[in-house]
Design a protein around this motif. Structure first.
Motif, short mmCIF file in Angstrom:
data_model
loop_
_atom_site.label_atom_id
_atom_site.label_comp_id
_atom_site.label_asym_id
_atom_site.label_seq_id
_atom_site.Cartn_x
_atom_site.Cartn_y
_atom_site.Cartn_z
N ASP A 149 51.37 -9.85 9.49
CA ASP A 149 51.34 -9.49 8.07
C ASP A 149 50.94 -8.03 7.84
N ASN A 150 50.87 -7.24 8.93
CA ASN A 150 50.50 -5.82 8.83
C ASN A 150 49.15 -5.64 8.15
N GLY A 151 48.23 -6.55 8.46
CA GLY A 151 46.92 -6.52 7.83
C GLY A 151 46.15 -5.24 8.08
N GLN A 152 46.20 -4.71 9.29
CA GLN A 152 45.49 -3.48 9.61
C GLN A 152 46.43 -2.56 10.36
N ILE A 153 46.53 -1.32 9.90
CA ILE A 153 47.48 -0.38 10.46
C ILE A 153 47.22 -0.11 11.94
N GLU A 154 45.92 -0.09 12.34
CA GLU A 154 45.60 0.14 13.76
C GLU A 154 46.17 -0.97 14.64
N LEU A 166 56.31 -2.94 27.25
CA LEU A 166 56.36 -3.89 28.35
C LEU A 166 57.57 -4.82 28.34
N LEU A 167 58.15 -5.04 27.17
CA LEU A 167 59.20 -6.05 27.06
C LEU A 167 60.43 -5.51 26.35
N PRO A 168 61.63 -5.93 26.78
CA PRO A 168 62.86 -5.55 26.07
C PRO A 168 63.11 -6.52 24.91
N ASN A 169 63.97 -6.13 24.02
CA ASN A 169 64.43 -7.02 22.95
C ASN A 169 63.29 -7.60 22.11
N VAL A 170 62.36 -6.74 21.72
CA VAL A 170 61.26 -7.16 20.85
C VAL A 170 61.57 -6.71 19.42
N GLU A 171 61.37 -7.62 18.48
CA GLU A 171 61.56 -7.31 17.07
C GLU A 171 60.28 -7.65 16.32
N PHE A 172 59.90 -6.78 15.39
CA PHE A 172 58.73 -7.04 14.56
C PHE A 172 59.18 -7.42 13.15
N ARG A 173 58.59 -8.46 12.63
CA ARG A 173 58.89 -8.91 11.28
C ARG A 173 57.59 -9.00 10.49
N ARG A 174 57.59 -8.40 9.31
CA ARG A 174 56.42 -8.56 8.45
C ARG A 174 56.49 -9.94 7.81
N VAL A 175 55.38 -10.65 7.84
CA VAL A 175 55.36 -12.02 7.32
C VAL A 175 54.25 -12.15 6.29
N PHE A 176 54.48 -13.00 5.32
CA PHE A 176 53.45 -13.36 4.36
C PHE A 176 52.96 -14.76 4.72
N PRO A 177 51.66 -15.00 4.68
CA PRO A 177 51.11 -16.30 5.10
C PRO A 177 51.75 -17.50 4.42
N THR A 178 52.23 -17.32 3.20
CA THR A 178 52.84 -18.43 2.48
C THR A 178 54.18 -18.85 3.07
N GLN A 179 54.79 -18.01 3.89
CA GLN A 179 56.15 -18.25 4.35
C GLN A 179 56.24 -19.24 5.50
N TYR A 180 55.25 -19.29 6.36
CA TYR A 180 55.37 -20.06 7.59
C TYR A 180 54.11 -20.87 7.86
N ARG A 181 54.30 -22.17 8.12
CA ARG A 181 53.18 -23.00 8.53
C ARG A 181 52.66 -22.55 9.89
N LEU A 182 53.53 -22.01 10.73
CA LEU A 182 53.07 -21.57 12.05
C LEU A 182 52.14 -20.37 11.94
N PHE A 183 52.35 -19.53 10.93
CA PHE A 183 51.40 -18.44 10.70
C PHE A 183 50.06 -19.01 10.25
N GLN A 184 50.10 -20.02 9.42
CA GLN A 184 48.88 -20.68 8.97
C GLN A 184 48.19 -21.40 10.14
N ALA A 185 48.99 -21.89 11.09
CA ALA A 185 48.42 -22.50 12.29
C ALA A 185 47.74 -21.45 13.16
N ALA A 186 48.34 -20.25 13.24
CA ALA A 186 47.71 -19.15 13.99
C ALA A 186 46.38 -18.77 13.35
N ASP A 187 46.33 -18.82 12.03
CA ASP A 187 45.09 -18.56 11.30
C ASP A 187 44.02 -19.59 11.66
#
Length: 232
Positions: A149-154, A166-187
């Motif tokens: 969620d880009n909570g802290q710029i550092e 370290l890894l090829p084919n990496v993509e970053f996606r900004r996420v909002f906690p409301t969008q994914y239960r898996l993000f809420q699970a990580a929380d």
């Protein structure tokens, strides 16, 4: 999804954090990053439907489940009893136990670091070692998508640096906690790591002790069952 006639393998990585890089505070002594790993070829739809159905019975079907406020009786959970809050929490724990995911937490004790540069350096090193240890498993995926969620710029900066270097084919996606239960699970997994650290150092707050009961029940009902999902 098919790629050149074969299945495309995608790893989703949901990242959450607890704490900040500010000065050491007895009430917030740790900074923690949790990573939840999900192979997109392993469906979670049945468990997700069950979770949403059970949360709807509790009046929280379309709500973002935020673990810290549940434990501390804050925000939308302020008027709920401990048993009501615990029921919501337990639904999320059950969901995590049902699905095929793994997780890893990385943390620092803030009194052991001198500044932000020192803190991010230590975390970057620990995450790099973890990726290198499981390098072949990471390479088995065609795409690795990082959800943060880009909570802290550092944090955004050093995560991007570590994963892209370290890894090829990496993509970053900004996420909002409301969008994914898996993000809420990580929380939730991030919060459990914090609770375990505080328990081990005998600094659990009154609200945390009230919510979990005692250390024995905390270990038996939450820490040990969830540890089975840890990516060692």
């Amino acid at each position: 999804m098919l790629l050149d006639g074969r299945h495309m393998y995608e790893l989703s990585v949901f990242i959450d954090e607890s704490g900040d890089f500010g000065k050491y505070d007895f009430h917030a002594p740790y900074y923690i990053i949790s990573m939840l790993f999900h192979n997109q070829n392993s469906t979670i739809q049945e468990a997700l439907l069950r979770l949403d159905t059970e949360l709807s019975y509790l009046g929280y079907e379309n709500s973002c489940i935020h673990t810290g406020p549940i434990i501390r009786r804050e925000e939308s959970y302020h008027d709920l009893s401990v048993s009501e809050r615990r029921r919501i929490f337990n639904k999320m724990v059950s969901f995590i136990r049902q699905i095929d995911i793994r997780y890893k937490c990385f943390f620092i004790e803030k009194k052991q670091v001198s500044d932000v540069i020192d803190a991010t350096g230590k975390l970057s090193k620990d995450i790099s070692v973890f990726i290198q240890t499981h390098y072949q498993e990471f390479l088995s995926f065609d795409t690795i998508k990082i959800y943060y969620d880009n909570g802290q710029i550092e944090v955004s900066k050093f995560l991007s640096s570590v994963f892209h270097s370290l890894l090829p084919n990496v993509e970053f996606r900004r996420v909002f906690p409301t969008q994914y239960r898996l993000f809420q699970a990580a929380d939730l997994l991030c919060s459990i790591q914090l609770i375990e650290l505080k328990m081990d150092n005998h600094i659990l707050s009154k609200s945390e002790m009230n919510f979990f009961g005692n250390s024995r029940d905390l270990k038996k009902n939450y820490i040990k069952p969830l540890k089975k999902k840890e990516w060692l």
